[in-house]
Design a protein around this motif. Structure first.
Motif, short mmCIF file in Angstrom:
data_model
loop_
_atom_site.label_atom_id
_atom_site.label_comp_id
_atom_site.label_asym_id
_atom_site.label_seq_id
_atom_site.Cartn_x
_atom_site.Cartn_y
_atom_site.Cartn_z
N PHE A 56 0.84 -1.32 0.02
CA PHE A 56 -0.02 -0.01 -0.05
C PHE A 56 0.71 1.39 0.06
N ASP A 57 0.44 2.31 -0.95
CA ASP A 57 1.37 3.68 -0.96
C ASP A 57 0.62 4.60 -1.04
N GLY A 58 0.41 5.25 0.28
CA GLY A 58 -0.50 6.57 0.25
C GLY A 58 -1.00 6.66 1.31
N PHE A 59 -1.92 7.79 1.67
CA PHE A 59 -2.46 8.18 2.89
C PHE A 59 -3.99 8.35 2.66
N GLN A 60 -4.82 8.19 3.95
CA GLN A 60 -6.16 8.69 3.67
C GLN A 60 -6.29 9.91 3.83
N LYS A 61 -5.96 10.83 2.98
CA LYS A 61 -6.28 12.26 3.04
C LYS A 61 -7.30 12.70 1.89
N PRO A 62 -7.95 13.99 1.96
CA PRO A 62 -8.66 14.52 1.39
C PRO A 62 -8.11 14.68 -0.10
N ASN A 63 -8.86 14.50 -1.18
CA ASN A 63 -8.50 14.63 -2.65
C ASN A 63 -7.05 13.77 -2.79
N THR A 64 -6.93 12.79 -2.66
CA THR A 64 -5.75 11.88 -2.95
C THR A 64 -6.11 10.76 -3.55
N VAL A 65 -5.08 10.09 -4.02
CA VAL A 65 -5.11 8.80 -4.71
C VAL A 65 -3.86 7.80 -4.13
N SER A 66 -4.33 6.65 -3.48
CA SER A 66 -3.55 5.75 -2.77
C SER A 66 -3.42 4.51 -3.90
N THR A 67 -2.04 3.79 -3.87
CA THR A 67 -2.18 2.68 -4.71
C THR A 67 -1.74 1.45 -4.00
N LEU A 68 -2.69 0.45 -4.45
CA LEU A 68 -2.63 -1.11 -3.89
C LEU A 68 -1.89 -1.98 -4.80
N THR A 69 -0.93 -2.51 -4.45
CA THR A 69 -0.43 -3.91 -5.59
C THR A 69 -0.13 -5.07 -4.90
N GLY A 70 -0.57 -6.07 -5.86
CA GLY A 70 -0.36 -7.42 -5.38
C GLY A 70 -1.51 -8.16 -4.62
N SER A 71 -2.11 -9.04 -5.51
CA SER A 71 -3.34 -9.57 -4.80
C SER A 71 -4.30 -8.69 -4.26
N VAL A 72 -4.80 -7.67 -4.89
CA VAL A 72 -5.67 -6.62 -4.31
C VAL A 72 -7.02 -7.49 -4.11
N VAL A 73 -7.63 -7.21 -3.06
CA VAL A 73 -8.92 -7.72 -2.74
C VAL A 73 -9.83 -6.48 -1.83
N ILE A 74 -10.84 -6.17 -2.66
CA ILE A 74 -11.88 -5.10 -1.85
C ILE A 74 -13.26 -5.74 -1.64
N ARG A 75 -13.68 -5.70 -0.68
CA ARG A 75 -15.04 -6.15 -0.21
C ARG A 75 -15.92 -5.01 0.50
N GLN A 76 -17.19 -4.99 0.20
CA GLN A 76 -18.04 -4.39 0.63
C GLN A 76 -19.56 -4.79 0.85
N GLY A 77 -19.73 -5.35 1.90
CA GLY A 77 -20.97 -6.49 2.11
C GLY A 77 -20.72 -7.72 1.11
N SER A 78 -21.75 -7.78 0.36
CA SER A 78 -21.50 -9.02 -0.84
C SER A 78 -20.81 -8.54 -1.96
N LEU A 79 -20.37 -7.39 -2.11
CA LEU A 79 -19.81 -7.11 -3.38
C LEU A 79 -18.18 -7.45 -3.09
N LYS A 80 -17.51 -8.06 -3.96
CA LYS A 80 -16.08 -8.23 -3.88
C LYS A 80 -15.36 -7.97 -5.27
N ALA A 81 -14.23 -7.32 -5.45
CA ALA A 81 -13.62 -7.02 -6.43
C ALA A 81 -11.98 -7.33 -6.21
N THR A 82 -11.54 -8.06 -7.10
CA THR A 82 -9.99 -8.20 -6.94
C THR A 82 -9.33 -7.89 -8.28
#
Length: 207
Positions: free
Chosen positions: A45-71
């Motif tokens: 993970f490269d970045g910070f949770q700051k206003p109007n920014t973009v963070s980068t995730l690499t390597g086996s990315v998994v995103i979940r929100q309830g039943s929604l899942k993205a990889t």
């Protein structure tokens, strides 16, 4: 399925279609998903949770929100002015997206890039996009836009390409023996009386 008129600004070679995939009955994506926290996993993970920014995730990315899942292999997480996740752009070979609807049916999608607009409840699948909805059908095109609240989609193919759709027929109710018409009973055999034996008119003892 309803076709939409082409926009004057759109390329004349682009094909636009509205794909409700509602051949059986209306279905909505799981309504509780939008109220769930978004969980993000990755090897780096490269970045910070700051206003109007973009963070980068690499390597086996998994995103979940309830039943929604993205990889995918990489994801760009865009934060809005309040440091909330506005959208996530996932790339892979391919990237995957899945979600349940309120009836428990699974939607599965894949494409080279998935642009999930979390704040606006839709995802754009680009590059050999495929979306399948269990028991309802599937769509293929250069770009498919999937509404994560209503399950409705729009599709586009550039150049001479086409948006391809397959709609599953409604399952027929099984026929039981009681539903089958009864076979006609055979007609009763006619009864014919046997002829009575003829009596001789000769008088006994007469030659």
């Amino acid at each position: 399925m309803t076709s939409t008129p082409r926009s004057r600004r759109a390329s004349a070679s682009a094909a636009w279609l509205v794909l409700g995939l509602l051949a059986l009955s209306p279905a909505f994506a799981k309504q509780s998903d939008r109220d769930q926290p978004m969980q993000v996993d990755a090897k780096h993970f490269d970045g910070f949770q700051k206003p109007n920014t973009v963070s980068t995730l690499t390597g086996s990315v998994v995103i979940r929100q309830g039943s929604l899942k993205a990889t995918g292999a990489e994801a760009k997480v865009h934060f809005d002015g309040e440091s909330q996740i506005d959208r996530v752009v996932i790339t892979g070979n391919p990237a995957h997206l899945e979600q349940l609807d309120d009836n428990g049916n699974l939607m599965q999608g894949e494409a080279a890039t998935i642009d999930y607009h979390a704040a606006k409840d839709y995802a754009v699948l680009s590059g050999n996009a495929v979306v399948k909805q269990k028991g309802r059908g599937e769509a293929r095109g250069d770009t498919l836009t999937y509404n994560t609240q209503t399950s409705q989609m729009t599709g586009e193919s550039n150049g001479d390409g086409m948006v391809h759709m397959t709609f599953q027929p409604k399952a027929r109710a099984a026929t039981t023996p009681a539903d089958k018409p009864a076979a006609a009973a055979p007609a009763p055999a006619s009864t014919v009386a046997a002829p009575a034996p003829e009596q001789s008119s000769a008088t006994p003892g007469t030659p």
